[in-house]
Design an enzyme around this catalytic site. Structure first.
Site, PDB file in Angstrom:
ATOM      1  N   ARG A   1      29.157  20.290 -14.650  1.00 29.56           N
ATOM      2  CA  ARG A   1      30.096  20.459 -13.528  1.00 29.56           C
ATOM      3  C   ARG A   1      31.528  20.160 -13.979  1.00 29.56           C
TER       4      ARG A   1
ATOM      5  N   GLU B   1       2.439   0.083   1.481  1.00 27.98           N
ATOM      6  CA  GLU B   1       1.826  -0.826   0.493  1.00 27.98           C
ATOM      7  C   GLU B   1       2.507  -2.194   0.508  1.00 27.98           C
TER       8      GLU B   1
ATOM      9  N   TRP C   1      -0.648   5.804  10.428  1.00 30.14           N
ATOM     10  CA  TRP C   1       0.112   5.975   9.192  1.00 30.14           C
ATOM     11  C   TRP C   1      -0.823   6.125   7.979  1.00 30.14           C
TER      12      TRP C   1
ATOM     13  N   ASP D   1      10.461  -6.474   2.179  1.00 25.56           N
ATOM     14  CA  ASP D   1      10.599  -7.894   2.533  1.00 25.56           C
ATOM     15  C   ASP D   1       9.277  -8.645   2.394  1.00 25.56           C
TER      16      ASP D   1
ATOM     17  N   THR E   1      -3.827  -0.073   8.099  1.00 23.71           N
ATOM     18  CA  THR E   1      -2.761  -0.280   9.093  1.00 23.71           C
ATOM     19  C   THR E   1      -3.195   0.210  10.484  1.00 23.71           C
TER      20      THR E   1
ATOM     21  N   SER F   1       2.307  -5.090   8.791  1.00 20.77           N
ATOM     22  CA  SER F   1       2.472  -6.131   7.768  1.00 20.77           C
ATOM     23  C   SER F   1       1.410  -7.213   7.901  1.00 20.77           C
TER      24      SER F   1
ATOM     25  N   ARG G   1       2.247  11.912  -5.444  1.00 20.43           N
ATOM     26  CA  ARG G   1       1.714  10.663  -6.013  1.00 20.43           C
ATOM     27  C   ARG G   1       0.920   9.890  -4.971  1.00 20.43           C
TER      28      ARG G   1
HETATM   29  P1  TGC Z   1      -3.354 -14.670   3.511  1.00 16.46           P
HETATM   30  O1  TGC Z   1      -3.689 -15.812   4.404  1.00 16.46           O
HETATM   31  O2  TGC Z   1      -2.299 -14.844   2.461  1.00 16.46           O
HETATM   32  O3  TGC Z   1      -4.688 -14.163   2.784  1.00 16.46           O
HETATM   33  C1  TGC Z   1      -5.868 -13.868   3.524  1.00 16.46           C
HETATM   34  C2  TGC Z   1      -7.000 -13.739   2.526  1.00 16.46           C
HETATM   35  O4  TGC Z   1      -6.774 -12.630   1.655  1.00 16.46           O
HETATM   36  C3  TGC Z   1      -6.682 -13.089   0.292  1.00 16.46           C
HETATM   37  N1  TGC Z   1      -5.661 -12.298  -0.396  1.00 16.46           N
HETATM   38  C4  TGC Z   1      -5.875 -11.651  -1.526  1.00 16.46           C
HETATM   39  N2  TGC Z   1      -6.965 -11.525  -2.295  1.00 16.46           N
HETATM   40  C5  TGC Z   1      -6.883 -10.779  -3.390  1.00 16.46           C
HETATM   41  N3  TGC Z   1      -5.750 -10.122  -3.744  1.00 16.46           N
HETATM   42  C6  TGC Z   1      -4.640 -10.213  -2.978  1.00 16.46           C
HETATM   43  N4  TGC Z   1      -3.536  -9.532  -3.309  1.00 16.46           N
HETATM   44  C7  TGC Z   1      -4.662 -11.005  -1.826  1.00 16.46           C
HETATM   45  N5  TGC Z   1      -3.760 -11.290  -0.838  1.00 16.46           N
HETATM   46  C8  TGC Z   1      -4.399 -12.093   0.025  1.00 16.46           C
HETATM   47  C9  TGC Z   1      -6.325 -14.539   0.377  1.00 16.46           C
HETATM   48  O5  TGC Z   1      -6.733 -15.251  -0.753  1.00 16.46           O
HETATM   49  C10 TGC Z   1      -7.101 -14.974   1.610  1.00 16.46           C
HETATM   50  O6  TGC Z   1      -8.462 -15.089   1.253  1.00 16.46           O
HETATM   51  P2  TGC Z   1      -9.404 -16.198   1.942  1.00 16.46           P
HETATM   52  O7  TGC Z   1     -10.703 -16.013   1.258  1.00 16.46           O
HETATM   53  O8  TGC Z   1      -8.704 -17.489   1.653  1.00 16.46           O
HETATM   54  O9  TGC Z   1      -9.412 -15.858   3.404  1.00 16.46           O
HETATM   55  O10 TGC Z   1      -3.038 -13.417   4.414  1.00 16.46           O
HETATM   56  P3  TGC Z   1      -1.949 -13.243   5.530  1.00 16.46           P
HETATM   57  O11 TGC Z   1      -2.655 -12.811   6.751  1.00 16.46           O
HETATM   58  O12 TGC Z   1      -1.027 -14.435   5.616  1.00 16.46           O
HETATM   59  O13 TGC Z   1      -1.103 -11.994   4.996  1.00 16.46           O
HETATM   60  C11 TGC Z   1      -0.495 -12.024   3.756  1.00 16.46           C
HETATM   61  C12 TGC Z   1       0.336 -10.757   3.462  1.00 16.46           C
HETATM   62  C13 TGC Z   1       1.430 -10.586   4.493  1.00 16.46           C
HETATM   63  C14 TGC Z   1       0.972 -10.969   2.105  1.00 16.46           C
HETATM   64  C15 TGC Z   1      -0.545  -9.538   3.373  1.00 16.46           C
HETATM   65  O14 TGC Z   1      -1.357  -9.402   4.440  1.00 16.46           O
HETATM   66  C16 TGC Z   1       0.204  -8.256   3.053  1.00 16.46           C
HETATM   67  O15 TGC Z   1       0.336  -7.932   1.894  1.00 16.46           O
HETATM   68  N6  TGC Z   1       0.716  -7.444   4.064  1.00 16.46           N
HETATM   69  C17 TGC Z   1       1.233  -6.120   3.800  1.00 16.46           C
HETATM   70  C18 TGC Z   1       0.247  -5.109   4.306  1.00 16.46           C
HETATM   71  C19 TGC Z   1       0.129  -3.936   3.390  1.00 16.46           C
HETATM   72  O16 TGC Z   1       0.470  -3.952   2.218  1.00 16.46           O
HETATM   73  N7  TGC Z   1      -0.428  -2.842   3.914  1.00 16.46           N
HETATM   74  C20 TGC Z   1      -0.649  -1.697   3.119  1.00 16.46           C
HETATM   75  C21 TGC Z   1      -1.487  -0.677   3.862  1.00 16.46           C
HETATM   76  S1  TGC Z   1      -2.094   0.611   2.814  1.00 16.46           S
HETATM   77  C22 TGC Z   1      -0.773   1.569   2.496  1.00 16.46           C
HETATM   78  O17 TGC Z   1       0.325   1.325   2.852  1.00 16.46           O
HETATM   79  C23 TGC Z   1      -1.076   2.767   1.703  1.00 16.46           C
HETATM   80  S2  TGC Z   1       0.265   3.806   1.445  1.00 16.46           S
HETATM   81  C24 TGC Z   1      -0.382   4.664   0.177  1.00 16.46           C
HETATM   82  C25 TGC Z   1       0.380   5.860  -0.226  1.00 16.46           C
HETATM   83  O18 TGC Z   1       0.573   6.797   0.562  1.00 16.46           O
HETATM   84  O19 TGC Z   1       0.700   5.906  -1.437  1.00 16.46           O
HETATM   85  P1  FAD Z   2       5.974  -3.806  10.593  1.00 15.93           P
HETATM   86  O1  FAD Z   2       4.900  -4.645  10.017  1.00 15.93           O
HETATM   87  O2  FAD Z   2       6.066  -3.725  12.093  1.00 15.93           O
HETATM   88  O3  FAD Z   2       7.358  -4.278  10.000  1.00 15.93           O
HETATM   89  C1  FAD Z   2       8.603  -3.934  10.587  1.00 15.93           C
HETATM   90  C2  FAD Z   2       9.698  -4.770   9.897  1.00 15.93           C
HETATM   91  O4  FAD Z   2       9.448  -6.156  10.128  1.00 15.93           O
HETATM   92  C3  FAD Z   2       9.707  -4.574   8.380  1.00 15.93           C
HETATM   93  O5  FAD Z   2      11.021  -4.589   7.916  1.00 15.93           O
HETATM   94  C4  FAD Z   2       8.980  -5.815   7.867  1.00 15.93           C
HETATM   95  O6  FAD Z   2       9.364  -6.172   6.549  1.00 15.93           O
HETATM   96  C5  FAD Z   2       9.417  -6.860   8.896  1.00 15.93           C
HETATM   97  N1  FAD Z   2       8.458  -7.956   8.967  1.00 15.93           N
HETATM   98  C6  FAD Z   2       7.165  -7.923   9.399  1.00 15.93           C
HETATM   99  N2  FAD Z   2       6.599  -9.128   9.277  1.00 15.93           N
HETATM  100  C7  FAD Z   2       7.537  -9.951   8.749  1.00 15.93           C
HETATM  101  C8  FAD Z   2       7.568 -11.317   8.369  1.00 15.93           C
HETATM  102  N3  FAD Z   2       6.495 -12.106   8.497  1.00 15.93           N
HETATM  103  N4  FAD Z   2       8.721 -11.822   7.890  1.00 15.93           N
HETATM  104  C9  FAD Z   2       9.812 -11.042   7.725  1.00 15.93           C
HETATM  105  N5  FAD Z   2       9.848  -9.741   8.053  1.00 15.93           N
HETATM  106  C10 FAD Z   2       8.728  -9.204   8.552  1.00 15.93           C
HETATM  107  N6  FAD Z   2      -1.294   2.316   5.771  1.00 15.93           N
HETATM  108  C11 FAD Z   2      -2.621   2.437   5.450  1.00 15.93           C
HETATM  109  O7  FAD Z   2      -3.438   1.602   5.786  1.00 15.93           O
HETATM  110  N7  FAD Z   2      -3.046   3.519   4.724  1.00 15.93           N
HETATM  111  C12 FAD Z   2      -2.219   4.500   4.322  1.00 15.93           C
HETATM  112  O8  FAD Z   2      -2.641   5.449   3.647  1.00 15.93           O
HETATM  113  C13 FAD Z   2      -0.831   4.407   4.665  1.00 15.93           C
HETATM  114  N8  FAD Z   2       0.029   5.412   4.333  1.00 15.93           N
HETATM  115  C14 FAD Z   2       1.315   5.371   4.798  1.00 15.93           C
HETATM  116  C15 FAD Z   2       2.141   6.481   4.638  1.00 15.93           C
HETATM  117  C16 FAD Z   2       3.433   6.475   5.149  1.00 15.93           C
HETATM  118  C17 FAD Z   2       4.289   7.701   5.001  1.00 15.93           C
HETATM  119  C18 FAD Z   2       3.927   5.318   5.806  1.00 15.93           C
HETATM  120  C19 FAD Z   2       5.328   5.279   6.334  1.00 15.93           C
HETATM  121  C20 FAD Z   2       3.113   4.227   5.975  1.00 15.93           C
HETATM  122  C21 FAD Z   2       1.794   4.242   5.501  1.00 15.93           C
HETATM  123  N9  FAD Z   2       0.928   3.169   5.743  1.00 15.93           N
HETATM  124  C22 FAD Z   2      -0.407   3.264   5.402  1.00 15.93           C
HETATM  125  C23 FAD Z   2       1.352   2.043   6.560  1.00 15.93           C
HETATM  126  C24 FAD Z   2       2.218   1.032   5.831  1.00 15.93           C
HETATM  127  O9  FAD Z   2       1.472   0.245   4.954  1.00 15.93           O
HETATM  128  C25 FAD Z   2       2.919   0.203   6.898  1.00 15.93           C
HETATM  129  O10 FAD Z   2       3.896   1.031   7.503  1.00 15.93           O
HETATM  130  C26 FAD Z   2       3.556  -1.052   6.332  1.00 15.93           C
HETATM  131  O11 FAD Z   2       2.565  -1.958   5.875  1.00 15.93           O
HETATM  132  C27 FAD Z   2       4.455  -1.762   7.362  1.00 15.93           C
HETATM  133  O12 FAD Z   2       3.839  -1.863   8.600  1.00 15.93           O
HETATM  134  P2  FAD Z   2       4.636  -1.382   9.928  1.00 15.93           P
HETATM  135  O13 FAD Z   2       5.129  -0.008   9.703  1.00 15.93           O
HETATM  136  O14 FAD Z   2       3.740  -1.634  11.080  1.00 15.93           O
HETATM  137  O15 FAD Z   2       5.905  -2.330  10.002  1.00 15.93           O
END
Ligand code: TGC
Ligand code: FAD
Length: 406
Positions: A290, A385, A183, A389, A153, A159, A111
């Site tokens: 079972r 994603e 990652w 937390d 990332t 995060s 997925r």
């Molecule tokens: P913050 O100050 O809240 O926002 C900054 C700017 O971004 C805008 N914004 C959004 N806009 C549209 N949709 C959303 N969901 C939005 N979230 C935020 C916001 O309006 C603002 O815009 P502007 O114009 O005012 O500047 O941002 P922050 O720096 O405080 O961070 C907020 C936080 C922590 C919620 C966010 O950064 C977050 O969600 N962090 C988690 C990171 C994450 O999800 N990474 C994923 C990486 S990709 C991945 O993991 C793929 S795995 C795929 C797989 O294998 O299936």
């Molecule tokens: P950190 O951000 O260092 O977090 C560590 C811990 O601290 C977590 O428990 C978190 O919840 C906590 N924490 C952090 N900030 C706060 C806060 N403000 N308050 C309270 N707790 C907090 N990323 C991509 O861009 N593209 C991809 O395709 C992708 N694929 C992935 C595939 C796999 C198998 C994995 C494991 C990760 C992938 N990621 C990808 C990255 C993924 O999105 C990150 O691992 C995730 O966003 C968390 O970042 P980190 O691992 O650096 O943890």
């Protein structure tokens, strides 16, 4: 895309049949269209034929079955919500959710491959790219001739993606890209990467970086205990010359990648419940077969409690996902609603996987059953994603109006 020989996988094909039956306790099917049900059935059939027979071996060997990429394209799993003009399916978000549910029922890593391609590669090119960029990349991504990945990332910014340091400079004829992503799902095999990087003004933009560009490498991340059939790696940019026509100009700022994540997190919510459904169904069948103390273990109240609670939680999550899907279709779903669905689904699935493991006793730790594989996979799903937390804090900010991230 480089494709490995099929031999290794084909040689290990198991003859085990996949007897999965989907739970639908509150007749949710009545709320789906005939088209939804047909799409779900065709993906379910695909999973039984192509994923279930090979996935345990692929995971045990940490082998990414990349020959499936083309097959995912053939069944229309890539870019279901992208208009047909660009090779997508022109479907709604409930169809997308159902496709993710069925594929993750097979395996979260599979997925991942599909949802990254759809929500994190095709979606930004479609949403923020110009017509030329759409026509250049979307048809190949839809057919599975191209595989993409999404680089947000970084080693020091997970995060907190807004702190990213990957950057590009305008050199007049091209951009010069430097930095590293970590990652990244699909990266070692990807033909192209949608990369988020800061301009000289410190504004986040998306660029399409293509394999073969000088200075661009994608080292693989080894020794994972989770998502072992998905390939994960880094993206390293060492003075990469990116043509100006590869910049996605439709939207900049953190909001651009965050919009992609809204779509991907929605898919994960459905996907995780697919994994939960597989664990539940396996536990239900195992409990009936079972025998202990001369009775099926299904006859013991403690087993029934586990099964009843699993089914209740799956049913609740199915309805939450469906409602968010309706809102997605109407363009009304909010980030916080999607966070609630993703967070709830993954937690539900992990708890169910653990309970299902107990029902399977010792057999639950083996590859004879899908439970430990789902359980280990779900640990990644809990973190990527947006961690569990972070989604709680997104909800907390929505409720209180006070962001507690920093
Ligand atoms: P913050 O100050 O809240 O926002 C900054 C700017 O971004 C805008 N914004 C959004 N806009 C549209 N949709 C959303 N969901 C939005 N979230 C935020 C916001 O309006 C603002 O815009 P502007 O114009 O005012 O500047 O941002 P922050 O720096 O405080 O961070 C907020 C936080 C922590 C919620 C966010 O950064 C977050 O969600 N962090 C988690 C990171 C994450 O999800 N990474 C994923 C990486 S990709 C991945 O993991 C793929 S795995 C795929 C797989 O294998 O299936
Ligand atoms: P950190 O951000 O260092 O977090 C560590 C811990 O601290 C977590 O428990 C978190 O919840 C906590 N924490 C952090 N900030 C706060 C806060 N403000 N308050 C309270 N707790 C907090 N990323 C991509 O861009 N593209 C991809 O395709 C992708 N694929 C992935 C595939 C796999 C198998 C994995 C494991 C990760 C992938 N990621 C990808 C990255 C993924 O999105 C990150 O691992 C995730 O966003 C968390 O970042 P980190 O691992 O650096 O943890």
């Amino acid at each position: 895309m480089h494709t490995d020989t099929l031999e290794e996988v084909l040689l290990t094909r198991s003859t085990k049949t996949d007897a999965f039956e989907s739970p639908d306790f509150l007749l949710l099917d009545d709320l789906l269209t005939e088209e939804h049900k047909l799409i779900r059935q065709s993906v379910r059939d695909f999973v039984k034929k192509e994923i279930s027979p090979i996935i345990e071996d692929a995971c045990q060997k940490a082998y990414f079955p990349d020959y499936l990429v083309k097959k995912f394209g053939e069944i229309g799993a890539f870019g279901p919500t992208i208009p047909m003009k660009y090779g997508g399916g022109g479907m709604d978000y409930i169809s997308y959710g159902l496709i993710m549910q069925e594929i993750e029922r097979g395996d979260s890593g599979m997925r991942s491959t599909v949802s990254v391609q759809s929500s994190l590669v095709m979606y930004p090119i479609y949403k923020f790219g110009n017509e030329q960029q759409r026509m250049r990349w979307l048809p190949g991504l839809a057919s599975g001739d191209l595989l993409g990945c999404f680089g947000l990332t970084e080693p020091d910014h997970g995060s907190n993606p807004s702190g990213m340091t990957t950057n590009f400079k305008d050199m007049g004829t091209h951009y010069l890209l430097n930095g590293a992503k970590m990652w990244i799902s699909n990266s070692p095999k990807a033909d192209l990467a949608v990369v988020w990087a800061k301009s000289e003004e410190g504004r986040i933009h998306g660029l399409v970086v293509e394999r073969g560009m000088d200075g661009f490498t994608t080292p693989e991340t080894h020794n994972k205990w989770s998502l072992r059939a998905s390939c994960t790696g880094e993206l390293v940019f060492d003075n990469v010359k990116v043509p100006k026509e590869n910049l996605l100009t439709g939207k900049s700022g953190l909001g651009a990648p965050m919009l992609c994540l809204d779509s991907a997190r929605f898919g994960i919510a459905w996907g995780a419940i697919g994994a939960a459904m597989d664990c539940y169904d396996s536990a239900r069948r195992y409990a009936a077969e079972r025998i202990q103390f001369d009775k099926p273990i299904a006859s013991f109240q403690l087993t029934q409690k586990k099964l009843a609670e699993m089914l209740t939680e799956i049913t609740k999550a199915q309805f939450l996902n469906l409602r968010v899907g309706q809102l997605m279709n109407e363009g009304r779903a909010t980030t916080a609603q999607i966070s609630m669905a993703k967070r709830n689904a993954v937690e539900t699935a992990i708890v169910i996987a653990r309970e299902a493991r107990q029902i399977h006793g010792g057999m639950g730790i083996t590859g004879e059953y899908p439970i430990m594989r789902h359980m280990a996979n779900l640990e990644s799903v809990l973190t990527y994603e947006g961690t569990h937390d972070i989604h709680l804090l997104i909800l907390g900010a929505e409720i209180t109006g006070i962001p507690a991230f920093k």
